[in-house]
Design a protein around this motif. Structure first.
Motif, PDB file in Angstrom:
ATOM      1  N   ALA A 147       1.594  -5.139  -2.012  1.00 57.94           N
ATOM      2  CA  ALA A 147       0.961  -4.320  -2.880  1.00 57.94           C
ATOM      3  C   ALA A 147      -0.322  -3.570  -2.343  1.00 57.94           C
ATOM      4  O   ALA A 147      -0.682  -2.326  -2.543  1.00 57.94           O
ATOM      5  CB  ALA A 147       0.745  -4.998  -4.227  1.00 57.94           C
ATOM      6  N   GLU A 148      -1.033  -4.586  -1.495  1.00 53.64           N
ATOM      7  CA  GLU A 148      -2.480  -3.655  -0.953  1.00 53.64           C
ATOM      8  C   GLU A 148      -1.594  -2.657   0.271  1.00 53.64           C
ATOM      9  O   GLU A 148      -2.376  -1.740   0.193  1.00 53.64           O
ATOM     10  CB  GLU A 148      -2.892  -4.982   0.002  1.00 53.64           C
ATOM     11  CG  GLU A 148      -3.598  -5.936  -0.793  1.00 53.64           C
ATOM     12  CD  GLU A 148      -4.070  -7.114  -0.262  1.00 53.64           C
ATOM     13  OE1 GLU A 148      -3.828  -7.410   0.922  1.00 53.64           O
ATOM     14  OE2 GLU A 148      -4.729  -7.927  -0.818  1.00 53.64           O
ATOM     15  N   ASP A 149      -0.539  -2.941   0.840  1.00 55.96           N
ATOM     16  CA  ASP A 149      -0.025  -1.951   1.826  1.00 55.96           C
ATOM     17  C   ASP A 149       0.105  -0.550   0.985  1.00 55.96           C
ATOM     18  O   ASP A 149      -0.134   0.648   1.452  1.00 55.96           O
ATOM     19  CB  ASP A 149       1.010  -2.447   2.630  1.00 55.96           C
ATOM     20  CG  ASP A 149       0.602  -3.540   3.741  1.00 55.96           C
ATOM     21  OD1 ASP A 149      -0.396  -3.412   4.077  1.00 55.96           O
ATOM     22  OD2 ASP A 149       1.446  -4.402   4.091  1.00 55.96           O
ATOM     23  N   ASN A 150       0.948  -1.021  -0.173  1.00 51.57           N
ATOM     24  CA  ASN A 150       1.403   0.101  -0.863  1.00 51.57           C
ATOM     25  C   ASN A 150       0.096   0.961  -1.485  1.00 51.57           C
ATOM     26  O   ASN A 150       0.024   2.189  -1.396  1.00 51.57           O
ATOM     27  CB  ASN A 150       2.153  -0.162  -2.084  1.00 51.57           C
ATOM     28  CG  ASN A 150       3.799  -0.773  -1.564  1.00 51.57           C
ATOM     29  OD1 ASN A 150       4.081  -0.167  -0.689  1.00 51.57           O
ATOM     30  ND2 ASN A 150       4.191  -1.519  -2.275  1.00 51.57           N
ATOM     31  N   ILE A 151      -0.724   0.448  -1.918  1.00 48.59           N
ATOM     32  CA  ILE A 151      -2.167   1.295  -2.361  1.00 48.59           C
ATOM     33  C   ILE A 151      -2.743   1.895  -1.147  1.00 48.59           C
ATOM     34  O   ILE A 151      -3.070   3.105  -1.271  1.00 48.59           O
ATOM     35  CB  ILE A 151      -3.154   0.020  -2.850  1.00 48.59           C
ATOM     36  CG1 ILE A 151      -2.695  -0.641  -4.303  1.00 48.59           C
ATOM     37  CG2 ILE A 151      -4.601   0.414  -3.186  1.00 48.59           C
ATOM     38  CD1 ILE A 151      -3.405  -1.760  -4.656  1.00 48.59           C
ATOM     39  N   ARG A 152      -2.867   1.141   0.064  1.00 52.08           N
ATOM     40  CA  ARG A 152      -3.400   2.021   1.272  1.00 52.08           C
ATOM     41  C   ARG A 152      -2.572   3.310   1.555  1.00 52.08           C
ATOM     42  O   ARG A 152      -3.139   4.417   1.679  1.00 52.08           O
ATOM     43  CB  ARG A 152      -3.301   1.074   2.447  1.00 52.08           C
ATOM     44  CG  ARG A 152      -4.533   0.073   2.521  1.00 52.08           C
ATOM     45  CD  ARG A 152      -4.619  -0.540   3.641  1.00 52.08           C
ATOM     46  NE  ARG A 152      -5.364  -1.812   3.680  1.00 52.08           N
ATOM     47  CZ  ARG A 152      -4.733  -3.016   3.372  1.00 52.08           C
ATOM     48  NH1 ARG A 152      -3.543  -3.076   3.390  1.00 52.08           N
ATOM     49  NH2 ARG A 152      -5.289  -4.131   3.416  1.00 52.08           N
ATOM     50  N   LYS A 153      -1.417   3.079   1.333  1.00 48.60           N
ATOM     51  CA  LYS A 153      -0.345   4.506   1.700  1.00 48.60           C
ATOM     52  C   LYS A 153      -0.865   5.274   0.536  1.00 48.60           C
ATOM     53  O   LYS A 153      -0.819   6.772   0.987  1.00 48.60           O
ATOM     54  CB  LYS A 153       0.983   3.982   1.677  1.00 48.60           C
ATOM     55  CG  LYS A 153       1.528   3.148   2.937  1.00 48.60           C
ATOM     56  CD  LYS A 153       2.905   2.881   2.936  1.00 48.60           C
ATOM     57  CE  LYS A 153       3.136   1.574   3.967  1.00 48.60           C
ATOM     58  NZ  LYS A 153       4.518   1.211   3.979  1.00 48.60           N
ATOM     59  N   GLN A 154      -0.832   4.898  -0.610  1.00 43.05           N
ATOM     60  CA  GLN A 154      -0.962   5.800  -1.705  1.00 43.05           C
ATOM     61  C   GLN A 154      -2.380   6.737  -1.489  1.00 43.05           C
ATOM     62  O   GLN A 154      -2.539   7.892  -1.746  1.00 43.05           O
ATOM     63  CB  GLN A 154      -0.875   5.308  -3.095  1.00 43.05           C
ATOM     64  CG  GLN A 154       0.579   4.910  -3.475  1.00 43.05           C
ATOM     65  CD  GLN A 154       0.482   4.104  -4.856  1.00 43.05           C
ATOM     66  OE1 GLN A 154      -0.370   3.361  -5.172  1.00 43.05           O
ATOM     67  NE2 GLN A 154       1.573   4.388  -5.511  1.00 43.05           N
ATOM     68  N   VAL A 155      -3.404   5.901  -1.203  1.00 40.87           N
ATOM     69  CA  VAL A 155      -4.643   6.480  -1.027  1.00 40.87           C
ATOM     70  C   VAL A 155      -4.748   7.489   0.267  1.00 40.87           C
ATOM     71  O   VAL A 155      -5.379   8.397   0.164  1.00 40.87           O
ATOM     72  CB  VAL A 155      -5.807   5.331  -0.614  1.00 40.87           C
ATOM     73  CG1 VAL A 155      -7.178   5.851  -0.129  1.00 40.87           C
ATOM     74  CG2 VAL A 155      -5.967   4.503  -1.875  1.00 40.87           C
ATOM     75  N   ASN A 156      -4.030   6.904   1.232  1.00 46.84           N
ATOM     76  CA  ASN A 156      -3.755   8.024   2.564  1.00 46.84           C
ATOM     77  C   ASN A 156      -3.168   9.415   1.895  1.00 46.84           C
ATOM     78  O   ASN A 156      -3.391  10.185   2.777  1.00 46.84           O
ATOM     79  CB  ASN A 156      -3.126   7.391   3.381  1.00 46.84           C
ATOM     80  CG  ASN A 156      -4.226   6.142   4.278  1.00 46.84           C
ATOM     81  OD1 ASN A 156      -5.392   6.033   4.000  1.00 46.84           O
ATOM     82  ND2 ASN A 156      -3.572   5.181   4.613  1.00 46.84           N
TER      83      ASN A 156
END
Length: 81
Positions: free
Chosen positions: A9-18
Protein backbone atom coordinates in the motif's frame (compact mmCIF):
# COMPACT_ATOMS: atom_id res chain seq x y z
CA UNK A 1 1.20 -10.86 6.01
CA UNK A 2 -0.24 -7.58 7.23
CA UNK A 3 3.16 -5.91 7.08
CA UNK A 4 3.59 -7.08 3.48
CA UNK A 5 0.20 -5.61 2.58
CA UNK A 6 1.18 -2.36 4.30
CA UNK A 7 4.40 -2.12 2.29
CA UNK A 8 2.49 -2.74 -0.91
CA UNK A 9 0.00 0.00 0.00
CA UNK A 10 2.88 2.38 0.80
CA UNK A 11 4.43 1.68 -2.60
CA UNK A 12 1.11 2.32 -4.33
CA UNK A 13 0.71 5.61 -2.47
CA UNK A 14 4.22 6.71 -3.53
CA UNK A 15 3.40 5.88 -7.15
CA UNK A 16 0.14 7.81 -6.98
CA UNK A 17 1.86 10.83 -5.42
CA UNK A 18 4.58 10.72 -8.07
CA UNK A 19 1.88 10.74 -10.78
CA UNK A 20 0.14 13.62 -8.97
CA UNK A 21 -2.94 11.44 -8.37
CA UNK A 22 -5.32 11.47 -5.41
CA UNK A 23 -4.15 8.85 -2.91
CA UNK A 24 -6.65 9.59 -0.12
CA UNK A 25 -8.43 6.21 -0.45
CA UNK A 26 -5.16 4.27 -0.35
CA UNK A 27 -3.87 6.40 2.53
CA UNK A 28 -7.06 5.84 4.52
CA UNK A 29 -6.75 2.09 3.91
CA UNK A 30 -3.10 2.20 5.07
CA UNK A 31 -4.09 4.05 8.25
CA UNK A 32 -6.67 1.33 8.96
CA UNK A 33 -3.99 -1.33 8.48
CA UNK A 34 -1.71 0.56 10.87
CA UNK A 35 -4.48 0.67 13.47
CA UNK A 36 -4.89 -3.09 13.06
CA UNK A 37 -1.12 -3.53 13.52
CA UNK A 38 -1.18 -1.45 16.72
CA UNK A 39 -4.01 -3.64 18.01
CA UNK A 40 -2.05 -6.82 17.23
CA UNK A 41 1.05 -5.43 18.96
CA UNK A 42 -1.04 -4.55 22.01
CA UNK A 43 -2.49 -8.05 22.09
CA UNK A 44 0.99 -9.59 21.84
CA UNK A 45 2.20 -7.36 24.68
CA UNK A 46 -0.75 -8.34 26.88
CA UNK A 47 0.19 -11.98 26.33
CA UNK A 48 3.72 -11.30 27.58
CA UNK A 49 5.51 -10.87 24.28
CA UNK A 50 6.71 -7.32 24.81
CA UNK A 51 10.12 -6.52 23.38
CA UNK A 52 12.25 -3.45 23.88
CA UNK A 53 12.73 -1.58 20.61
CA UNK A 54 16.32 -0.66 19.80
CA UNK A 55 17.28 2.92 19.14
CA UNK A 56 18.86 3.85 15.82
CA UNK A 57 22.33 3.93 17.42
CA UNK A 58 21.83 0.47 18.98
CA UNK A 59 20.70 -1.00 15.65
CA UNK A 60 23.65 0.49 13.79
CA UNK A 61 26.06 -0.93 16.36
CA UNK A 62 24.50 -4.41 16.03
CA UNK A 63 24.66 -4.26 12.24
CA UNK A 64 28.30 -3.10 12.34
CA UNK A 65 29.20 -5.98 14.65
CA UNK A 66 27.46 -8.49 12.39
CA UNK A 67 29.30 -7.20 9.32
CA UNK A 68 32.64 -7.09 11.14
CA UNK A 69 32.50 -10.71 12.33
CA UNK A 70 34.76 -13.24 10.73
CA UNK A 71 33.04 -16.19 9.07
CA UNK A 72 32.71 -19.27 11.20
CA UNK A 73 35.24 -22.04 10.59
CA UNK A 74 32.82 -24.63 11.88
CA UNK A 75 35.17 -25.43 14.77
CA UNK A 76 33.57 -24.72 18.19
CA UNK A 77 35.34 -22.12 20.35
CA UNK A 78 38.06 -21.72 17.75
CA UNK A 79 39.70 -25.02 18.78
CA UNK A 80 41.29 -27.15 16.13
CA UNK A 81 41.80 -30.87 16.38
Amino acid sequence: MLRTDMRSAEDNIRKQVNRDEDCSVAATHLMAMRATMVGLIGERNRLGGEERLLSVDERLKLEARAVGRKPSTGVPNGRER
